[in-house]
Design a protein around this motif. Structure first.
Motif, PDB file in Angstrom:
ATOM      1  N   GLU A  55      40.944 -48.129 -10.231  1.00  0.00           N
ATOM      2  CA  GLU A  55      40.691 -48.610  -8.857  1.00  0.00           C
ATOM      3  C   GLU A  55      39.680 -49.753  -8.860  1.00  0.00           C
ATOM      4  N   GLU A 110      41.032 -52.876 -10.567  1.00  0.00           N
ATOM      5  CA  GLU A 110      42.015 -53.593  -9.750  1.00  0.00           C
ATOM      6  C   GLU A 110      41.327 -54.431  -8.672  1.00  0.00           C
ATOM      7  N   LYS A 111      40.267 -53.884  -8.101  1.00  0.00           N
ATOM      8  CA  LYS A 111      39.500 -54.638  -7.092  1.00  0.00           C
ATOM      9  C   LYS A 111      38.824 -55.846  -7.740  1.00  0.00           C
ATOM     10  N   LYS A 158      41.395 -58.554  -8.573  1.00  0.00           N
ATOM     11  CA  LYS A 158      41.789 -59.266  -7.350  1.00  0.00           C
ATOM     12  C   LYS A 158      40.734 -60.298  -6.966  1.00  0.00           C
ATOM     13  N   LYS A 159      39.460 -59.904  -7.097  1.00  0.00           N
ATOM     14  CA  LYS A 159      38.353 -60.815  -6.776  1.00  0.00           C
ATOM     15  C   LYS A 159      38.320 -61.989  -7.762  1.00  0.00           C
ATOM     16  N   CYS A 178      29.523 -53.795  -3.367  1.00  0.00           N
ATOM     17  CA  CYS A 178      30.510 -52.718  -3.191  1.00  0.00           C
ATOM     18  C   CYS A 178      29.818 -51.346  -3.219  1.00  0.00           C
ATOM     19  N   ASP A 198      32.755 -47.553  -7.432  1.00  0.00           N
ATOM     20  CA  ASP A 198      33.512 -48.755  -7.783  1.00  0.00           C
ATOM     21  C   ASP A 198      32.638 -49.850  -8.373  1.00  0.00           C
TER      22      ASP A 198
END
Length: 498
Positions: A80, A83-84, A87-88, A380, A384
């Motif tokens: 998770e 993946e974040k 993407k960033k 965040c 995470d």
């Protein structure tokens, strides 16, 4: 009578004898992570112009000496929060673009853009090789812009040195012509996958000859049949015959009689590539080709490189042009390494035809991504942020590997890079030519990486890491039995070296 020991009930009972089974965090996930770390460590010391070569012996006992990570991995056969973070990273990447290619038909500009990819394999020869690759790529770039990497071929001839390498416009084979004709303009090519010889009956037959006249007539009949076959090929309009098998003396005689140029290619791979290039269909029997089955090219001629005879198929048709980079070198291993550098350069050009954007190399892009993703991780909430910060830290591996392979203290380089990037100098990377831990502007130095290369590198590496983390069970079948592979012919490579 042997005592039969039953298997333990459960999943193990479903597996064949000798199969291994691992499951859970300790056995499966950690084992995968450790394997990935060891694989990364293997290829890490090969990174950059100062990277070390690896000696790899594959399953066929063929020896490779290379620092090309793709060759190493291929021959070894080898959530998770991530993946974040990925993407960033892909959101940040477009902001790090420092320039774009302006004109991909300018040889000098293209050569300067290929320096970085060629330099990592052939440090010191990058200017010469980059210009050679640029000439080959630009000469066959179609107006549509759809560049095909298969249209750049490599022909390796032992002898001389790297500086004797050259570009030939057309397709080159290390072969001699079989007959007397050595040059044909406006070539119409008939390609046969069978030997250039008379037909052989499928069943055995016995011929009873009673006298000398019958013997003469029998030989004459065979000659007449071959004469008719070769004449029919010549009458179809073909003036070049390419065969994938042996050439009979009688067939060669009639080929010379009807002024047919005869070329023999032992390799099926070469035969297929030639058919694709000239637009021919390989015929299984010696039948006259139709206009649709014949191939066409501007000229076919015999040339000499060093002391090696080569046959050149010169082809200048739009979207089908072929360029061959003729590599010279003292050893096969050296030429293999140059070929890998050429392959990297050609693929870099293909990437630029799709997206002209460039980002700074030398670890500049990675440090900037690490800096910005670390800052993002601090914003965040929850667990995470730990995964995101570790994701950012992983980007340090590139400048760290460059520094270690150059014999410089990696921590000193990383700290200097972070310091200049905090000042807003996004294009500054590691200077591999300095003797100490030094940094410089990569845009000014001309050390540039393709935007698409970075984009897909980040995306695919993240997918691989996430896939490893999601595997919690490993099932290994029992190794297959059977005879060992033959020990002879250690350097054969399917049909390319027939």
């Amino acid at each position: 009578m042997a005592l039969h020991v039953p298997k333990a009930p459960g999943f193990a009972q479903m597996l064949k004898e000798g199969a291994k089974h691992y499951s859970g965090l300790e056995e499966a996930v950690y084992r995968n992570i450790q394997a990935c770390k060891e694989l990364a460590q293997t290829t890490r010391t090969a990174y950059g112009p100062n990277g070390m070569n690896k000696m790899v012996i594959n399953h066929l006992e063929k020896l490779f000496v290379t620092n090309d990570a793709a060759t190493i991995l291929r021959e070894l056969e080898v959530i998770e929060g991530y993946e974040k973070a990925c993407k960033k990273a892909l959101e940040i990447l477009p902001d790090l673009v420092c320039c774009s290619a302006k004109n991909l038909r300018d040889v000098e500009e293209v050569a300067s853009l290929l320096h970085t990819s060629v330099m990592s394999k052939q440090y010191g020869n990058e200017r010469f090789l980059a210009k050679l690759i640029a000439q080959a790529c630009v000469s066959i770039l179609p107006d549509s812009g759809h560049f095909n990497v298969d249209n750049i071929r490599v022909c390796k001839i032992v002898g001389a040195g790297i500086s004797a390498s050259s570009v030939l416009h057309g397709m080159v084979f290390k072969k001699e012509t079989e007959g007397d004709v050595t040059s044909v303009k406006d070539a119409k090519i008939a390609v046969y996958s069978c030997p250039f010889d008379g037909m052989i009956t499928e069943t055995k037959g016995t011929v009873l000859i009673k006298n000398a006249e019958e013997l003469m007539n029998f030989s004459k009949g065979e000659e007449n049949l071959m004469d008719l076959q070769v004449k029919a090929i010549a009458d179809s309009g073909a003036n070049v015959v390419v065969t994938g098998g042996k050439v009979a003396d009688m067939a060669l005689h009639y080929a010379n009689k009807y002024n047919l140029m005869l070329v023999r290619l032992n390799s099926k791979w070469d035969l297929r590539r030639l058919c694709k290039t000239v637009g021919a269909t390989a015929l299984p029997r010696l039948t006259p080709p139709t206009l649709e089955e014949m191939g066409h090219c501007n000229s076919v001629y015999l040339s000499e490189v060093g002391d090696t005879q080569v046959v050149v198929f010169k082809h200048e048709k739009e979207d089908g042009a072929i360029s061959t980079i003729l590599i010279r070198g003292s050893t096969d291993n050296l030429m293999d390494d140059i070929e890998r550098a050429v392959d990297d350069g050609v693929n870099t050009f293909k990437v630029l035809t799709r997206d002209k954007r460039l980002v700074p190399g030398g670890g500049a892009t990675e440090i900037e991504l690490a800096k910005q993703i670390t800052s993002y991780g601090e914003t965040c909430p929850g667990l995470d942020q730990y995964a995101i910060k570790k994701f950012a830290e992983a980007f340090e591996a590139i400048p760290r590997a460059l520094a270690e392979n150059s014999g410089v203290k990696a921590n000193e380089v990383i700290s200097k890079l972070y310091a200049v990037h905090q000042e807003g100098k996004k294009n500054v990377g590691f200077d591999i030519e300095a003797e100490a831990a030094a940094v410089k502007d990569m845009l000014e130095a001309g050390v540039l990486d393709t935007y698409l290369g970075k984009f897909w590198g980040i995306k695919l590496a993240t997918n691989a890491a996430v896939t490893v983390l999601r595997v919690d069970q490993i099932i290994m079948a029992k190794p297959a039995g059977g005879p060992k592979p033959p020990s002879g012919k250690k350097d054969w490579d399917e049909d390319q070296n027939d």
